[in-house]
Design an enzyme around this catalytic site. Structure first.
Site, PDB file in Angstrom:
ATOM      1  N   SER A 132     -13.384 -32.344  94.987  1.00  0.00           N
ATOM      2  CA  SER A 132     -13.149 -31.698  93.765  1.00  0.00           C
ATOM      3  C   SER A 132     -13.259 -32.671  92.899  1.00  0.00           C
ATOM      4  CB  SER A 132     -11.826 -30.971  93.702  1.00  0.00           C
ATOM      5  OG  SER A 132     -11.770 -30.579  92.316  1.00  0.00           O
ATOM      6  N   TYR A 145      -2.467 -31.393  93.640  1.00  0.00           N
ATOM      7  CA  TYR A 145      -3.464 -31.039  94.213  1.00  0.00           C
ATOM      8  C   TYR A 145      -4.667 -32.200  93.879  1.00  0.00           C
ATOM      9  CZ  TYR A 145      -8.123 -28.315  93.953  1.00  0.00           C
ATOM     10  OH  TYR A 145      -9.146 -27.853  94.216  1.00  0.00           O
TER      11      TYR A 145
HETATM   12  P1  NDP Z   1     -10.710 -19.034  96.815  1.00  0.00           P
HETATM   13  O1  NDP Z   1      -9.345 -18.770  96.469  1.00  0.00           O
HETATM   14  O2  NDP Z   1     -11.960 -18.003  96.224  1.00  0.00           O
HETATM   15  O3  NDP Z   1     -11.296 -19.182  98.242  1.00  0.00           O
HETATM   16  C1  NDP Z   1     -10.453 -20.185  98.838  1.00  0.00           C
HETATM   17  C2  NDP Z   1     -10.414 -19.973 100.585  1.00  0.00           C
HETATM   18  O4  NDP Z   1      -9.582 -20.910 101.371  1.00  0.00           O
HETATM   19  C3  NDP Z   1     -10.180 -18.326 100.979  1.00  0.00           C
HETATM   20  O5  NDP Z   1     -11.269 -17.911 101.543  1.00  0.00           O
HETATM   21  C4  NDP Z   1      -8.934 -18.505 101.853  1.00  0.00           C
HETATM   22  O6  NDP Z   1      -8.951 -17.299 102.698  1.00  0.00           O
HETATM   23  C5  NDP Z   1      -9.121 -19.869 102.419  1.00  0.00           C
HETATM   24  N1  NDP Z   1      -7.948 -20.387 102.719  1.00  0.00           N
HETATM   25  C6  NDP Z   1      -6.766 -21.009 102.001  1.00  0.00           C
HETATM   26  N2  NDP Z   1      -5.863 -21.230 102.626  1.00  0.00           N
HETATM   27  C7  NDP Z   1      -6.243 -21.198 103.946  1.00  0.00           C
HETATM   28  C8  NDP Z   1      -5.651 -21.513 105.324  1.00  0.00           C
HETATM   29  N3  NDP Z   1      -4.325 -21.917 105.357  1.00  0.00           N
HETATM   30  N4  NDP Z   1      -6.353 -21.197 106.419  1.00  0.00           N
HETATM   31  C9  NDP Z   1      -7.600 -20.706 106.395  1.00  0.00           C
HETATM   32  N5  NDP Z   1      -8.362 -20.577 105.241  1.00  0.00           N
HETATM   33  C10 NDP Z   1      -7.418 -20.671 104.175  1.00  0.00           C
HETATM   34  O7  NDP Z   1     -11.417 -20.457  96.161  1.00  0.00           O
HETATM   35  P2  NDP Z   1     -12.613 -21.449  96.028  1.00  0.00           P
HETATM   36  O8  NDP Z   1     -13.611 -20.733  96.775  1.00  0.00           O
HETATM   37  O9  NDP Z   1     -12.928 -21.936  94.806  1.00  0.00           O
HETATM   38  O10 NDP Z   1     -12.168 -22.435  96.921  1.00  0.00           O
HETATM   39  C11 NDP Z   1     -12.803 -23.169  98.055  1.00  0.00           C
HETATM   40  C12 NDP Z   1     -12.717 -24.751  98.068  1.00  0.00           C
HETATM   41  O11 NDP Z   1     -13.323 -25.230  96.769  1.00  0.00           O
HETATM   42  C13 NDP Z   1     -11.202 -25.138  98.031  1.00  0.00           C
HETATM   43  O12 NDP Z   1     -11.125 -26.185  98.906  1.00  0.00           O
HETATM   44  C14 NDP Z   1     -10.851 -25.540  96.622  1.00  0.00           C
HETATM   45  O13 NDP Z   1      -9.872 -26.384  96.520  1.00  0.00           O
HETATM   46  C15 NDP Z   1     -12.473 -26.163  96.313  1.00  0.00           C
HETATM   47  N6  NDP Z   1     -12.623 -26.104  94.779  1.00  0.00           N
HETATM   48  C16 NDP Z   1     -12.651 -25.180  94.096  1.00  0.00           C
HETATM   49  C17 NDP Z   1     -12.957 -25.078  92.855  1.00  0.00           C
HETATM   50  C18 NDP Z   1     -12.910 -24.061  91.900  1.00  0.00           C
HETATM   51  O14 NDP Z   1     -13.071 -24.521  90.506  1.00  0.00           O
HETATM   52  N7  NDP Z   1     -12.814 -22.933  92.149  1.00  0.00           N
HETATM   53  C19 NDP Z   1     -13.563 -26.409  92.315  1.00  0.00           C
HETATM   54  C20 NDP Z   1     -13.311 -27.663  93.132  1.00  0.00           C
HETATM   55  C21 NDP Z   1     -13.060 -27.361  94.430  1.00  0.00           C
HETATM   56  P3  NDP Z   1      -7.464 -16.785 103.191  1.00  0.00           P
HETATM   57  O15 NDP Z   1      -6.739 -16.596 101.879  1.00  0.00           O
HETATM   58  O16 NDP Z   1      -8.211 -15.402 103.662  1.00  0.00           O
HETATM   59  O17 NDP Z   1      -7.123 -17.499 104.571  1.00  0.00           O
HETATM   60  C1  8X3 Z   2     -10.675 -27.326  91.304  1.00  0.00           C
HETATM   61  C2  8X3 Z   2     -11.235 -27.876  89.936  1.00  0.00           C
HETATM   62  O1  8X3 Z   2     -10.583 -29.068  87.826  1.00  0.00           O
HETATM   63  O2  8X3 Z   2      -9.483 -27.126  88.311  1.00  0.00           O
HETATM   64  O3  8X3 Z   2     -11.024 -28.156  91.922  1.00  0.00           O
HETATM   65  O4  8X3 Z   2      -8.882 -29.056  89.347  1.00  0.00           O
HETATM   66  S1  8X3 Z   2     -10.103 -28.329  88.790  1.00  0.00           S
END
Ligand code: NDP
Ligand code: 8X3
Length: 246
Positions: A132, A145
């Protein structure tokens, strides 16, 4: 050639978009998340199995199902992750800190360490990490985070050094603001507050990030994209976002 691609956290957002992108590319998929029901029907022919990356037993069962279905793993997309809360450090709780660190850092390590030895033995493999921009720049209320995402950088660097000569590629894809369920999870189910994060601006969509992941993993075997930082045009840092005035 059809590859075996494993995506963690495929039940939503970026993980689900990666599953669709790799399937469209013709790859064989294994998809894991805690909400197994949301994996059903996502991609035709995929191996779907419950996965909680904070549980070593769950990881072992998931990887056993994946390799039984599709054989050795060619690409691991370490996507499962979350932010919980926006409390400042002085107001935070150990529960939320542990959840973030155990999922985003330890969970990723526990999955990766079980996949790497076979990749090294087969002389090829690609580890993708969804980092991220939070790992590049901290912000108030995001200390833990941001720290969990910053931690992935030396982990990726070390894996590259430790696997040198074994044909292993390691890519960190580091997005800015992506419109997924991320903010609903961060705000503990408060959808109204989560919607405000994306209000008046044009965030990335999960498919934009999935395209970057697919691009990195479809370069020739001798090319390793180290880090891809991808942000919306309307974002310059975690807290510099252009919003249209209404
Ligand atoms: P979502 O909340 O839409 O998806 C997160 C996913 O992670 C879900 O499928 C959830 O599945 C899974 N997850 C969470 N905890 C666990 C666990 N203990 N075991 C297995 N699966 C898990 O968010 P995003 O798609 O945005 O997030 C995906 C990644 O992208 C993350 O690592 C996040 O930090 C990163 N990210 C997101 C950004 C954003 O702005 N959205 C920006 C930068 C990075 P379930 O709950 O079914 O287990
Ligand atoms: C998620 C992006 O800027 O909300 O990783 O931390 S931010």
């Amino acid at each position: 050639m059809s590859r075996h691609v494993v995506v963690t956290g495929a039940s939503s957002g970026i993980g689900a978009a990666c599953a669709r992108a790799f399937a469209a590319h013709g790859d064989r998929l294994s998809l894991g998340a805690r909400r197994r029901d949301r994996l059903t029907g996502l991609v035709e022919g995929a191996c779907i199995a419950p996965l909680d990356v904070t549980s070593p037993t769950s990881i072992e069962r998931f990887l056993a199902a994946a390799t039984a279905a599709h054989g050795p793993i060619d690409v691991l997309v370490n996507n499962a992750g979350l932010a919980r809360g926006v409390e400042k450090i002085a107001e935070g709780t150990g529960e939320a800190w542990r959840e973030m660190l155990e999922t985003n850092v330890i969970g990723l390590l526990e999955v990766t360490r079980r996949v790497l030895p076979t990749m090294m033995a087969q002389g090829r493999g690609h580890i993708v990490v969804i980092g991220s921009i939070a790992g590049h720049k901290a912000y108030p209320g995001g200390g833990v985070y941001c720290g969990s995402k910053r931690a992935l950088q030396p982990i990726c660097e070390a894996i590259r050094m430790e696997t040198l000569g074994h044909g292993i590629r390691v890519t960190s894809v580091d997005p800015g603001m992506v419109e997924t369920e991320f903010s609903v999870v961060r705000f503990r189910g408060d959808a109204e507050r989560a919607a405000k994060v994306y209000q008046g601006t044009r965030p990335l969509q999960a498919a934009d990030v999935a395209e970057c992941v697919l691009f990195a993993t479809t370069r020739p075997a001798h090319v390793n994209l180290d880090t891809i930082v991808v942000m919306p045009t309307d974002q310059a840092s975690p807290h510099h976002v252009h919003r249209a005035t209404t």
